[in-house]
Design an enzyme around this catalytic site. Structure first.
Site, PDB file in Angstrom:
ATOM      1  N   CYS A 291     -41.110  29.660 -72.444  1.00  0.00           N
ATOM      2  CA  CYS A 291     -40.551  29.102 -73.690  1.00  0.00           C
ATOM      3  C   CYS A 291     -39.109  29.533 -73.921  1.00  0.00           C
ATOM      4  O   CYS A 291     -38.428  28.994 -74.795  1.00  0.00           O
ATOM      5  CB  CYS A 291     -41.408  29.507 -74.880  1.00  0.00           C
ATOM      6  SG  CYS A 291     -43.150  29.170 -74.633  1.00  0.00           S
TER       7      CYS A 291
ATOM      8  N   LYS B 149     -42.280  25.806 -85.568  1.00  0.00           N
ATOM      9  CA  LYS B 149     -43.462  25.439 -86.364  1.00  0.00           C
ATOM     10  C   LYS B 149     -43.415  23.973 -86.805  1.00  0.00           C
ATOM     11  O   LYS B 149     -44.414  23.259 -86.678  1.00  0.00           O
ATOM     12  CB  LYS B 149     -43.556  26.384 -87.583  1.00  0.00           C
ATOM     13  CG  LYS B 149     -44.565  25.977 -88.624  1.00  0.00           C
ATOM     14  CD  LYS B 149     -45.966  26.222 -88.133  1.00  0.00           C
ATOM     15  CE  LYS B 149     -46.931  25.121 -88.014  1.00  0.00           C
ATOM     16  NZ  LYS B 149     -46.960  23.826 -88.340  1.00  0.00           N
TER      17      LYS B 149
ATOM     18  N   HIS C 227     -41.795  22.239 -80.716  1.00  0.00           N
ATOM     19  CA  HIS C 227     -41.555  23.172 -79.605  1.00  0.00           C
ATOM     20  C   HIS C 227     -41.727  22.477 -78.253  1.00  0.00           C
ATOM     21  O   HIS C 227     -42.725  22.680 -77.559  1.00  0.00           O
ATOM     22  CB  HIS C 227     -42.516  24.357 -79.751  1.00  0.00           C
ATOM     23  CG  HIS C 227     -42.326  25.438 -78.734  1.00  0.00           C
ATOM     24  ND1 HIS C 227     -41.139  25.670 -78.063  1.00  0.00           N
ATOM     25  CD2 HIS C 227     -43.208  26.378 -78.261  1.00  0.00           C
ATOM     26  CE1 HIS C 227     -41.292  26.693 -77.235  1.00  0.00           C
ATOM     27  NE2 HIS C 227     -42.529  27.127 -77.329  1.00  0.00           N
TER      28      HIS C 227
HETATM   29  C1  LIG Z   1     -52.955  23.971 -82.742  1.00  0.00           C
HETATM   30  C2  LIG Z   1     -53.266  22.999 -81.632  1.00  0.00           C
HETATM   31  C3  LIG Z   1     -54.429  23.497 -80.786  1.00  0.00           C
HETATM   32  C4  LIG Z   1     -53.647  21.637 -82.240  1.00  0.00           C
HETATM   33  O1  LIG Z   1     -53.795  20.712 -81.208  1.00  0.00           O
HETATM   34  P1  LIG Z   1     -54.837  19.520 -81.304  1.00  0.00           P
HETATM   35  O2  LIG Z   1     -56.145  20.022 -81.812  1.00  0.00           O
HETATM   36  O3  LIG Z   1     -54.831  18.851 -79.966  1.00  0.00           O
HETATM   37  O4  LIG Z   1     -54.212  18.595 -82.368  1.00  0.00           O
HETATM   38  P2  LIG Z   1     -54.068  17.019 -82.267  1.00  0.00           P
HETATM   39  O5  LIG Z   1     -52.901  16.687 -81.382  1.00  0.00           O
HETATM   40  O6  LIG Z   1     -55.387  16.407 -81.943  1.00  0.00           O
HETATM   41  O7  LIG Z   1     -53.644  16.649 -83.733  1.00  0.00           O
HETATM   42  C5  LIG Z   1     -54.563  16.590 -84.819  1.00  0.00           C
HETATM   43  C6  LIG Z   1     -53.733  16.503 -86.087  1.00  0.00           C
HETATM   44  O8  LIG Z   1     -53.126  17.775 -86.351  1.00  0.00           O
HETATM   45  C7  LIG Z   1     -51.709  17.637 -86.341  1.00  0.00           C
HETATM   46  N1  LIG Z   1     -51.191  18.829 -85.643  1.00  0.00           N
HETATM   47  C8  LIG Z   1     -51.386  19.167 -84.342  1.00  0.00           C
HETATM   48  N2  LIG Z   1     -50.825  20.353 -84.098  1.00  0.00           N
HETATM   49  C9  LIG Z   1     -50.265  20.763 -85.258  1.00  0.00           C
HETATM   50  C10 LIG Z   1     -49.537  21.904 -85.629  1.00  0.00           C
HETATM   51  N3  LIG Z   1     -49.288  22.866 -84.750  1.00  0.00           N
HETATM   52  N4  LIG Z   1     -49.123  22.015 -86.908  1.00  0.00           N
HETATM   53  C11 LIG Z   1     -49.376  21.042 -87.808  1.00  0.00           C
HETATM   54  N5  LIG Z   1     -50.062  19.924 -87.504  1.00  0.00           N
HETATM   55  C12 LIG Z   1     -50.504  19.795 -86.247  1.00  0.00           C
HETATM   56  C13 LIG Z   1     -51.404  16.357 -85.616  1.00  0.00           C
HETATM   57  O9  LIG Z   1     -50.192  15.796 -86.037  1.00  0.00           O
HETATM   58  C14 LIG Z   1     -52.595  15.507 -86.013  1.00  0.00           C
HETATM   59  O10 LIG Z   1     -52.391  15.025 -87.325  1.00  0.00           O
HETATM   60  P3  LIG Z   1     -52.876  13.548 -87.759  1.00  0.00           P
HETATM   61  O11 LIG Z   1     -54.373  13.572 -87.580  1.00  0.00           O
HETATM   62  O12 LIG Z   1     -52.429  13.450 -89.166  1.00  0.00           O
HETATM   63  O13 LIG Z   1     -52.181  12.630 -86.814  1.00  0.00           O
HETATM   64  C15 LIG Z   1     -52.015  22.795 -80.727  1.00  0.00           C
HETATM   65  O14 LIG Z   1     -50.985  22.255 -81.506  1.00  0.00           O
HETATM   66  C16 LIG Z   1     -51.549  24.110 -80.093  1.00  0.00           C
HETATM   67  O15 LIG Z   1     -52.203  24.662 -79.217  1.00  0.00           O
HETATM   68  N6  LIG Z   1     -50.389  24.613 -80.490  1.00  0.00           N
HETATM   69  C17 LIG Z   1     -49.797  25.828 -79.888  1.00  0.00           C
HETATM   70  C18 LIG Z   1     -48.979  25.444 -78.662  1.00  0.00           C
HETATM   71  C19 LIG Z   1     -48.537  26.668 -77.916  1.00  0.00           C
HETATM   72  O16 LIG Z   1     -49.309  27.570 -77.643  1.00  0.00           O
HETATM   73  N7  LIG Z   1     -47.250  26.730 -77.554  1.00  0.00           N
HETATM   74  C20 LIG Z   1     -46.698  27.848 -76.849  1.00  0.00           C
HETATM   75  C21 LIG Z   1     -46.404  28.963 -77.785  1.00  0.00           C
HETATM   76  S1  LIG Z   1     -46.100  30.485 -76.988  1.00  0.00           S
END
Ligand SMILES: CC(C)(COP(=O)(O)OP(=O)(O)OC[C@H]1O[C@@H](n2cnc3c(N)ncnc32)[C@H](O)[C@@H]1OP(=O)(O)O)[C@@H](O)C(=O)NCCC(=O)NCCS
Length: 387
Positions: A83, A331, A335
């Site tokens: 990252c 956030k 990212h």
């Molecule tokens: C949190 C997480 C698991 C959610 O993923 P997901 O379950 O596949 O979510 P989806 O893509 O199915 O989205 C479902 C809904 O949540 C929303 N959403 C997804 N991630 C979100 C987040 N991080 N914050 C806010 N909303 C989020 C989507 O827009 C969607 O909204 P909608 O239904 O209104 O369209 C994923 O965003 C994640 O793993 N994030 C961390 C990524 C990471 O680790 N990066 C490296 C950092 S070191």
């Protein structure tokens, strides 16, 4: 070292995109070249920051992007530092221009992951951890940052509501950022009620999976003078710092701080010869809400254990005394891993040129960017000044 100047910086919108990594990168790069007022042939070398282009069956993005710009003979290589790839690419361009090797370079960061389902994307991302000890054992990044959050909560009494406050602020800031992944105002209650991803972190404590690209033209002071005809009113890199940390959490004596952030911050401040008081705002690596709190402490803006209170008191808002992530941060701005560090520079460039409409930090002149790889295996910190 010669002074290094940021001639231009540009970004695509972050979010889910139908474009490929190469198309996203070219969109941002062309925009940066246009706004720099240069011809592509004036670029002497480039760095592409990217982590997961192999998921699109394409490595070696440097020549692909340079060819797309019509300058196939220009050398460009990929910088992969999870990252913190973007911050690391800026650091390398700073070294190359500062040392006098080149006068004008392109840095372009890009990521495209929305073609992957959540499980596959999580697996790819976990390749950036110490995979044998963490990813392969089921410890994904949300889980690892949850362990970090628990340690901070236990030692300093940090509360889930204080973590939520970071998300509320950053979502509010992103409302005014046209590049942002999310334009959605949320409340503390929304965060507290959102699904648990890895306790205590919930959906709104996490950054999303984003696609996007960001690019910047970096150059020597003389080159900037030649192109703009101005001897002042440029954004300069005043300090740069880079450091490493253990890849795995179990090798660390303390989970409440990222040593790579502490060391990279120290180097950047020492090179810039300024103190925290002179920084007008920060763009920090808030991949999870706890990460913003720890970054503010590691970089010396608040004593240990006190950043969460500062968040609660509104001190980190755009109109606070230590504005953090006016862009919306990872956030809410999003990212796209390889693009993130370069995207932080785009925010700095817009802010220091007083073009961050709706989210402008008043009288901003000096800013800091902080870009972390994984859970702190690497970190790049830069201090920029408008003069
Ligand atoms: C949190 C997480 C698991 C959610 O993923 P997901 O379950 O596949 O979510 P989806 O893509 O199915 O989205 C479902 C809904 O949540 C929303 N959403 C997804 N991630 C979100 C987040 N991080 N914050 C806010 N909303 C989020 C989507 O827009 C969607 O909204 P909608 O239904 O209104 O369209 C994923 O965003 C994640 O793993 N994030 C961390 C990524 C990471 O680790 N990066 C490296 C950092 S070191």
């Amino acid at each position: 070292m010669r002074d290094v100047c940021v001639l231009s910086a540009a970004s695509t919108k972050y979010g889910k995109s139908d474009l490929s990594a190469r198309e996203l990168a070219l969109e941002a790069a062309k925009q940066a070249i246009l706004s720099a007022g240069i011809d592509p042939t004036e670029i002497q070398a480039g760095f592409v920051s990217n982590a997961f282009s192999l998921s699109e069956k394409q490595g070696h993005l440097g020549p692909i992007i340079m060819s797309g710009l019509g300058i196939p003979d220009v050398p460009a290589s990929t910088i992969e530092s999870a990252c913190s790839s973007g911050g690391s690419a800026i650091r390398e361009a700073w070294v190359n221009i500062g040392a006098g090797l080149y006068d004008c370079m392109l840095v372009v960061g890009v990521e495209k992951v929305s073609q992957l389902d959540t499980i596959t994307a999580t697996t790819y991302f976990s390749f950036g951890s110490d995979y044998i000890f963490e990813g392969a054992c089921g410890a994904s990044f949300p889980g690892l940052y949850a362990a970090i959050a628990r340690a901070h909560m236990r030692r300093y009494g940090t509360k889930e509501e204080q973590l939520a406050q970071v998300a509320v602020k950053n979502h509010e800031n992103a409302l005014h950022n046209p590049h942002a992944h999310f334009h959605k105002k949320i409340t503390i209650e929304d965060v507290m009620r959102s699904p648990v991803v890895a306790s205590p972190l919930k959906l709104y404590d996490a950054c999303p999976f984003s696609d996007g690209a960001a690019a910047a033209i970096l150059c020597s002071e003389e080159f900037a003078k030649k192109i703009t005809g101005r001897t002042s009113e440029h954004v300069f890199i005043r300090g740069s710092g880079r450091a490493g940390g253990t890849g795995a959490l179990h090798q660390r004596p303390d989970l409440t701080s990222l040593n790579a952030s502490v060391l990279a911050g120290r180097e950047a401040f020492s090179r810039a010869q300024i103190t925290q008081k002179e920084i007008d705002f920060l763009e920090v690596h808030d991949c999870f809400t706890i990460a913003e709190i720890i970054a503010a402490e590691d970089l010396g803006f608040f004593p240990r254990g006190e950043a969460s209170k500062a968040e609660e008191e509104g001190r980190t808002r755009i109109d606070g005394d230590v504005p953090i992530n006016p862009s919306g941060g990872l956030k809410a701005k999003g990212h796209p891993v390889g693009a993130t560090g370069v995207g932080q520079l785009v925010e700095v460039f817009e802010q220091l040129n007083h073009k961050a409409e709706g989210r402008q930090v008043k009288d901003a002149r000096v800013a800091l960017t902080h870009n972390v790889g994984a859970t702190g295996g690497s970190c790049a910190v830069h201090i920029f000044e408008f003069r």
